[in-house]
Design a protein around this motif. Structure first.
Motif, PDB file in Angstrom:
ATOM      1  N   LYS A 173      -3.523   3.253   0.672  1.00 10.74           N
ATOM      2  CA  LYS A 173      -4.404   2.796  -0.397  1.00 10.74           C
ATOM      3  C   LYS A 173      -3.597   1.501  -1.039  1.00 10.74           C
ATOM      4  O   LYS A 173      -2.511   1.609  -1.362  1.00 10.74           O
ATOM      5  CB  LYS A 173      -4.548   3.954  -1.554  1.00 10.74           C
ATOM      6  N   LYS A 191      -4.526  -1.117  -8.799  1.00  8.01           N
ATOM      7  CA  LYS A 191      -5.199   0.000  -9.742  1.00  8.01           C
ATOM      8  C   LYS A 191      -5.513  -0.176 -11.128  1.00  8.01           C
ATOM      9  O   LYS A 191      -6.715   0.003 -11.748  1.00  8.01           O
ATOM     10  CB  LYS A 191      -4.238   1.277  -9.488  1.00  8.01           C
ATOM     11  N   SER A 216       0.713  -1.208   0.011  1.00  9.53           N
ATOM     12  CA  SER A 216       0.106   0.121   0.034  1.00  9.53           C
ATOM     13  C   SER A 216       0.871   1.182   0.134  1.00  9.53           C
ATOM     14  O   SER A 216       2.038   1.168   0.599  1.00  9.53           O
ATOM     15  CB  SER A 216      -0.891  -0.080   1.236  1.00  9.53           C
TER      16      SER A 216
END
Length: 263
Positions: A227, A251, A223
């Motif tokens: 995120k 992502k 992360s």
């Protein structure tokens, strides 16, 4: 273009999976680039006389293609970039973070415009040694009429070379604590099932959390800024000499697979 992707993958994938006196993960490992299975998602870019834009990047970005540095928002590993035309078929991308040059990518496009070779140099390794990667790509869609030869869509076909400091890692286990170090000086120590730990030397402050899936397999979740960024599944073969790695960019929802061998 690498955008520091391969070095990040290597810095996040490998931790011992057991707490035995001598783990099969202990020692020095070398990545086999010939084993790499790359995702088919294309790199989609626009480059004309005025501007460059990466439409397919996890966070799309673009700047004037005038050779100067320009601010770029939303990127973890750089905050400024420059696009420099070396000759009609050679382009250099320069990246800075906090005013420091962190990476240079030099792309050379073939005369027929169907393939290119990219030589990417990491200038910001923790130990100060340059880390160099070379990759190749083929065109998957044409660019706009009259645009630069780089304009269009490209699929990476291979990572065919890397400096030695990018290809080898060393691991060690002490009790339930597991340590990793690569040839660039990046390192971390984590506890299986414990909280995320910082990858020392990582420009974006990447954190790693390790979870055991089986006696010889790990799930490693990375992360940045809280995120989710990537997930690695690492599995060691029964003979302890071969390690299979599955690395997913969360992502972009793309997965790369490769093999490392114990030295």
């Amino acid at each position: 273009m690498r955008h520091i992707g391969m070095s990040v993958a290597l810095a996040a994938i490998i931790l011992p999976a057991t707490a035995s006196a001598q783990s099969v993960f202990d020692g020095r490992w070398r990545v086999d680039l010939g084993s790499t299975e790359l995702p088919k998602k294309p790199w989609v870019v626009t480059l004309n006389d005025r501007n460059f834009r990466c439409a397919s990047c996890g966070t799309p970005w673009g700047i004037p293609a005038d050779g100067g540095f320009h601010k770029v928002a939303g990127q973890n590993y750089f905050d400024e970039a420059a696009v420099k035309r070396i000759d009609p078929r050679t382009i250099e991308f320069h990246y800075r973070k906090g005013g420091r040059l962190v990476e240079t990518d030099r792309i050379s496009i073939s005369a027929d415009g169907k393939t290119f070779t990219s030589v990417d140099t990491d200038h910001a390794t923790p130990n100060g040694e340059l880390a160099v990667y070379r990759s190749t790509a083929r065109r998957s869609a044409d660019g706009a009429p009259g645009a630069h030869p780089l304009d269009g869509s490209w699929v990476t076909t291979s990572y065919d070379k890397g400096s030695d400091n990018t290809m080898t890692v060393t691991m060690r286990m002490e009790g339930d604590r597991f340590s990793f170090a690569d040839g660039t000086g990046s390192h971390y120590t984590a506890t299986l099932g414990g909280p995320p730990v910082k990858v020392e030397g990582d420009l974006a402050g990447r954190m790693i959390a390790a979870k055991r899936l089986s006696p010889n397999a790990l799930q490693l979740d990375a992360s940045i800024g809280g995120k989710a960024d990537s997930r690695m599944i690492v599995t060691v073969a029964p003979d302890g000499k071969k390690m299979n790695v599955e690395a997913t960019n969360v992502k972009q929802a793309v997965t790369t697979r490769f093999v490392a061998y114990k030295q």
